[in-house]
Design a protein around this motif. Structure first.
Motif, mmCIF file in Angstrom:
data_model
loop_
_atom_site.group_PDB
_atom_site.id
_atom_site.type_symbol
_atom_site.label_atom_id
_atom_site.label_comp_id
_atom_site.label_asym_id
_atom_site.label_seq_id
_atom_site.Cartn_x
_atom_site.Cartn_y
_atom_site.Cartn_z
ATOM 1 N N LEU A 62 -33.628 -40.737 23.311
ATOM 2 C CA LEU A 62 -34.325 -40.258 22.236
ATOM 3 C C LEU A 62 -35.441 -39.466 22.565
ATOM 4 N N THR A 63 -35.860 -38.295 22.114
ATOM 5 C CA THR A 63 -37.354 -37.554 22.167
ATOM 6 C C THR A 63 -38.297 -38.572 21.357
ATOM 7 N N PRO A 64 -39.715 -38.419 21.740
ATOM 8 C CA PRO A 64 -40.748 -39.171 20.949
ATOM 9 C C PRO A 64 -40.476 -38.827 19.474
ATOM 10 N N MET A 66 -37.895 -38.014 17.672
ATOM 11 C CA MET A 66 -36.789 -38.729 17.166
ATOM 12 C C MET A 66 -36.973 -40.089 16.924
ATOM 13 N N ARG A 67 -37.655 -40.667 18.028
ATOM 14 C CA ARG A 67 -37.834 -42.283 17.997
ATOM 15 C C ARG A 67 -38.957 -42.456 16.756
ATOM 16 N N ALA A 68 -39.873 -41.584 16.567
ATOM 17 C CA ALA A 68 -40.897 -41.845 15.470
ATOM 18 C C ALA A 68 -40.408 -41.538 14.176
ATOM 19 N N ARG A 69 -39.072 -41.016 14.152
ATOM 20 C CA ARG A 69 -38.553 -40.918 12.688
ATOM 21 C C ARG A 69 -37.588 -41.955 12.384
ATOM 22 N N LEU A 70 -36.935 -42.541 13.730
ATOM 23 C CA LEU A 70 -36.019 -43.797 13.554
ATOM 24 C C LEU A 70 -36.566 -44.654 13.514
ATOM 25 N N ALA A 71 -37.662 -45.302 14.007
ATOM 26 C CA ALA A 71 -38.217 -46.510 14.022
ATOM 27 C C ALA A 71 -38.390 -47.058 12.799
ATOM 28 N N PRO A 72 -39.158 -46.388 11.756
ATOM 29 C CA PRO A 72 -39.124 -46.893 10.287
ATOM 30 C C PRO A 72 -37.749 -46.968 9.744
ATOM 31 N N GLU A 73 -36.871 -45.970 9.812
ATOM 32 C CA GLU A 73 -35.606 -46.286 9.286
ATOM 33 C C GLU A 73 -34.866 -47.189 9.834
ATOM 34 N N ALA A 74 -34.960 -47.633 11.264
ATOM 35 C CA ALA A 74 -34.353 -48.911 11.528
ATOM 36 C C ALA A 74 -34.977 -50.006 11.030
ATOM 37 N N GLN A 75 -36.324 -50.311 10.775
ATOM 38 C CA GLN A 75 -37.005 -51.139 10.107
ATOM 39 C C GLN A 75 -36.455 -51.469 8.772
ATOM 40 N N GLN A 76 -36.119 -50.306 7.932
ATOM 41 C CA GLN A 76 -35.796 -50.583 6.582
ATOM 42 C C GLN A 76 -34.233 -50.961 6.501
ATOM 43 N N TRP A 77 -33.615 -50.444 7.473
ATOM 44 C CA TRP A 77 -32.071 -50.790 7.636
ATOM 45 C C TRP A 77 -31.890 -52.444 8.010
ATOM 46 N N ALA A 78 -32.839 -52.889 8.741
ATOM 47 C CA ALA A 78 -32.590 -54.128 9.385
ATOM 48 C C ALA A 78 -32.741 -55.360 8.089
ATOM 49 N N PHE A 79 -32.197 -56.400 8.266
ATOM 50 C CA PHE A 79 -32.540 -57.484 7.353
ATOM 51 C C PHE A 79 -33.948 -57.882 7.435
ATOM 52 N N ALA A 80 -34.162 -57.851 8.690
ATOM 53 C CA ALA A 80 -35.690 -58.198 9.474
ATOM 54 C C ALA A 80 -35.755 -57.556 10.809
ATOM 55 N N ALA A 162 -39.205 -51.510 19.260
ATOM 56 C CA ALA A 162 -40.037 -52.059 20.383
ATOM 57 C C ALA A 162 -40.890 -50.994 21.069
ATOM 58 N N LYS A 163 -40.180 -49.743 21.347
ATOM 59 C CA LYS A 163 -40.555 -48.750 21.878
ATOM 60 C C LYS A 163 -41.655 -48.043 21.213
ATOM 61 N N GLU A 164 -41.301 -47.652 20.007
ATOM 62 C CA GLU A 164 -42.645 -47.217 19.241
ATOM 63 C C GLU A 164 -43.857 -47.975 19.017
ATOM 64 N N ALA A 165 -43.460 -49.225 19.064
ATOM 65 C CA ALA A 165 -44.628 -50.268 18.605
ATOM 66 C C ALA A 165 -45.359 -50.254 19.997
ATOM 67 N N ARG A 166 -44.828 -50.208 21.114
ATOM 68 C CA ARG A 166 -45.551 -50.638 22.224
ATOM 69 C C ARG A 166 -46.460 -49.230 22.572
ATOM 70 N N ASP A 167 -45.734 -48.204 22.535
ATOM 71 C CA ASP A 167 -46.377 -46.850 22.709
ATOM 72 C C ASP A 167 -47.490 -46.841 21.861
#
Length: 223
Positions: A62-64, A66-80, A162-167
């Motif tokens: 993923l490009t940076p 794309m990752r910036a968009r997907l990280a919050p979407e992944a957090q919202q999708w996950a149970f936790a 994790a990638k977005e958070a560490r970056d």
């Protein structure tokens, strides 16, 4: 050649015997500076039924943007979800294997605080080696799967988060210490780019470097 699209087939199979699946992946294992991060993403039958966010892939594909968009979407999708860290000084003292496990345990602790049934969970760990179990105080059901970050959506989500958070942590670290600007962490995130290596040779190591990793590069005293 198109990148392989992840699925939830492995997660669905594991959910036949467990109430929740926790995808786990690490970020920053090979960096010269900064922490190692471990992302964890818990999904249940409900999340599998909904399906993962559109465009989710192995974070390395993923490009940076794309990752910036997907990280919050992944957090919202996950149970936790959560991210655990082990700092550079810990890596120097304990070694990367022990610190991967420590970071994962910290992230799993956050999931437990969020109401995830860790003891009954199926753990889906990216890689070919179980680095998690040696760091556990009590056993968990760990399945190790090579390329899980590519093939399994829960693990891909954990990696992107994790990638977005560490970056973000590496960028903040660079901004908080302008005297370390030469290392170029805002761009290389602590990995061994040519700019980073040249700065190490010229200026030596900072307190955020993994000093035991630098013997082939570093010749001067820590800053």
């Amino acid at each position: 050649m198109s990148p392989i699209i992840p699925s939830l087939e492995v997660e669905a199979e594991l959910l036949r015997a467990a109430p929740v699946v926790i995808g786990i992946d690490e970020v920053g294992r090979g960096a010269l500076a900064g922490p190692v991060a471990v992302g964890v993403c818990a999904v249940r039958v409900d999340e599998v039924a909904v399906g993962y966010p559109e465009g989710l892939r192995d974070s390395k594909l993923l490009t940076p943007k794309m990752r910036a968009r997907l990280a919050p979407e992944a957090q919202q999708w996950a149970f936790a979800s959560a991210v655990g860290y082990a700092e550079a000084a810990e890596i120097d003292e304990l070694g990367i294997g022990a610190c991967l496990a420590a970071a994962a345990v910290r992230a799993l602790g956050d999931l437990w605080q969020a109401g995830v049934d860790i003891e009954r969970a199926a753990i889906l760990l990216d890689g070919s080696h179980d680095w998690l179990t040696p760091g556990l105080s009590s056993p968990l059901a760990v399945t190790v799967r090579p390329k899980a970050d590519r093939d399994c959506a829960a693990v891909a989500a954990a990696a992107v988060i994790a990638k977005e958070a560490r970056d973000a942590r590496m960028i903040a670290l660079a901004e908080a210490h302008p005297q370390w600007a030469a290392y170029g962490w805002a761009a290389n995130k602590g990995y061994g780019s040519a700019v980073h290596r040249d700065a190490l040779r010229e200026h030596g190591a900072s307190t955020a470097h993994r000093r035991t990793w630098l013997h082939r590069i570093l010749t001067s005293e820590p800053a």
